[in-house]
Write an enzyme that holds these catalytic residues in place. Structure first.
Site, mmCIF file in Angstrom:
data_model
loop_
_atom_site.group_PDB
_atom_site.id
_atom_site.type_symbol
_atom_site.label_atom_id
_atom_site.label_comp_id
_atom_site.label_asym_id
_atom_site.label_seq_id
_atom_site.Cartn_x
_atom_site.Cartn_y
_atom_site.Cartn_z
ATOM 1 N N VAL A 66 0.811 -1.228 0.000
ATOM 2 C CA VAL A 66 0.000 0.000 0.000
ATOM 3 C C VAL A 66 0.845 1.280 0.000
ATOM 4 O O VAL A 66 0.301 2.376 -0.105
ATOM 5 C CB VAL A 66 -1.005 0.040 1.177
ATOM 6 C CG1 VAL A 66 -2.119 -0.966 0.973
ATOM 7 C CG2 VAL A 66 -0.309 -0.148 2.522
ATOM 8 N N TYR A 160 3.657 6.232 15.029
ATOM 9 C CA TYR A 160 2.329 5.603 14.909
ATOM 10 C C TYR A 160 1.236 6.597 15.301
ATOM 11 O O TYR A 160 0.267 6.802 14.573
ATOM 12 C CB TYR A 160 2.276 4.360 15.809
ATOM 13 C CG TYR A 160 0.981 3.587 15.728
ATOM 14 C CD1 TYR A 160 0.825 2.551 14.821
ATOM 15 C CD2 TYR A 160 -0.089 3.884 16.567
ATOM 16 C CE1 TYR A 160 -0.362 1.836 14.739
ATOM 17 C CE2 TYR A 160 -1.280 3.180 16.498
ATOM 18 C CZ TYR A 160 -1.419 2.156 15.586
ATOM 19 O OH TYR A 160 -2.598 1.458 15.506
#
Ligand SMILES: NC(=O)c1ccc[n+]([C@@H]2O[C@H](COP(=O)([O-])OP(=O)(O)OC[C@H]3O[C@@H](n4cnc5c(N)ncnc54)[C@H](O)[C@@H]3O)[C@@H](O)[C@H]2O)c1
Length: 261
Positions: A66, A160
């Site tokens: 991706v 993150y």
């Protein structure tokens, strides 16, 4: 908890693309969307698990990294060419590697890798899906963010957290921009989910588990099927007035101050 054997059929004839389809939340969602009647296109960088997911639901597997623009474009083209529409995009693939830690320890390479897989990928998937949805005059995009985009943790994974904050802001903006063209864009914000990774981590360190569980009003982690149920709702016309939200599925975690004993 959700019983996927007794679901409604809200997605008959629709085409849904799921990234990170081979494991965890993605896999549970593949099963749920298929159970609701969708053609499911399973994308994963891991060929074995992605293929297995697609075979299980008689869907299509497209091996996709991706972070690669060409592969992402090819994924949505394959979905359209095979089934004739792109109705749902669940942009869910993500990583949280151990090298991503406190800002004091995290190097630039680890920072960039997490931004690429968690945030740039969502940009690429939305960019590829939206033209199909504009032509159809309808579509639902669900991007996986996280509760950590909404609350701070002293046990930081800095890239993150920043990547998921980006997913929230991007989803909101796209939901607003394309609302009058029939396209809804929402961010799914899961609380901690009972995945193999989490189980392994907490089996080794019960104190670590307890430190997190105490904050969750319902007193347990979520199951992947509970995320899948939320995605199916957001994908379906039942959520026709839900747009540009941070859709929290967190057992009350982000709303809590003092939790029950
Ligand atoms: N598990 C949790 O507690 C939790 C909580 C909040 C948010 N999330 C988010 O939910 C999403 C799914 O998490 P999960 O726990 O199911 O993870 P998981 O590790 O079980 O599954 C992730 C899948 O993504 C795939 N993947 C990784 N990098 C990829 C790439 N470059 N291209 C294509 N596929 C790739 C993996 O092969 C894997 O199949 C992630 O975005 C994660 O950040 C998870």
């Amino acid at each position: 908890m959700t019983d996927t054997t007794a679901v409604c059929r809200r997605l008959v004839g629709r085409t849904a693309v799921v990234t990170g389809a081979g494991s965890g939340i993605g896999l549970a969602t593949v099963r749920r969307l298929a159970a609701e009647g969708a053609h499911v296109v399973c994308a994963d960088v891991d060929e074995a698990s992605g293929k297995a997911a697609a075979e299980e639901v008689d869907g299509l597997f497209v091996r996709t990294d991706v972070t690669d623009a060409e592969q992402v474009e090819a994924l949505f083209k394959a979905a359209f060419d095979t089934y004739g529409s792109v109705d749902v995009a669940f942009n869910n693939a993500g990583i949280s590697p151990p090298e991503d830690d406190s800002i004091l320890e995290t190097g630039l390479d680890a920072w960039r890798r997490v931004q690429e897989v968690n945030l740039t990928s969502v940009y690429l998937c939305c960019k590829a899906a939206i033209p199909y949805m504009r032509r159809q005059g309808k579509g639902s995009i669900i991007n996986t963010a996280s509760f950590v985009a909404r609350m701070g943790a002293a046990t930081s994974q800095i890239s993150y957290t920043a990547s998921k904050g980006g997913v929230l802001a991007m989803s909101r903006e796209l939901g607003v921009q394309f609302a009058r063209e029939g396209i809804r864009v929402n961010a799914l914000c899961p609380g901690p989910v009972n995945t193999p990774l989490l189980q392994e981590l907490f089996a080794k360190d019960p104190e670590r588990a307890a430190r997190r569980l105490v904050h969750i009003p319902v007193g347990r982690f979520a199951e992947p099927t509970e995320m899948a149920a939320a995605v199916a709702f957001l994908a379906s016309d039942d959520s026709s007035f839900v747009n540009a939200t941070d859709f929290l599925v967190d057992g009350g975690l982000t709303g809590a101050y003092v939790t029950p004993l």
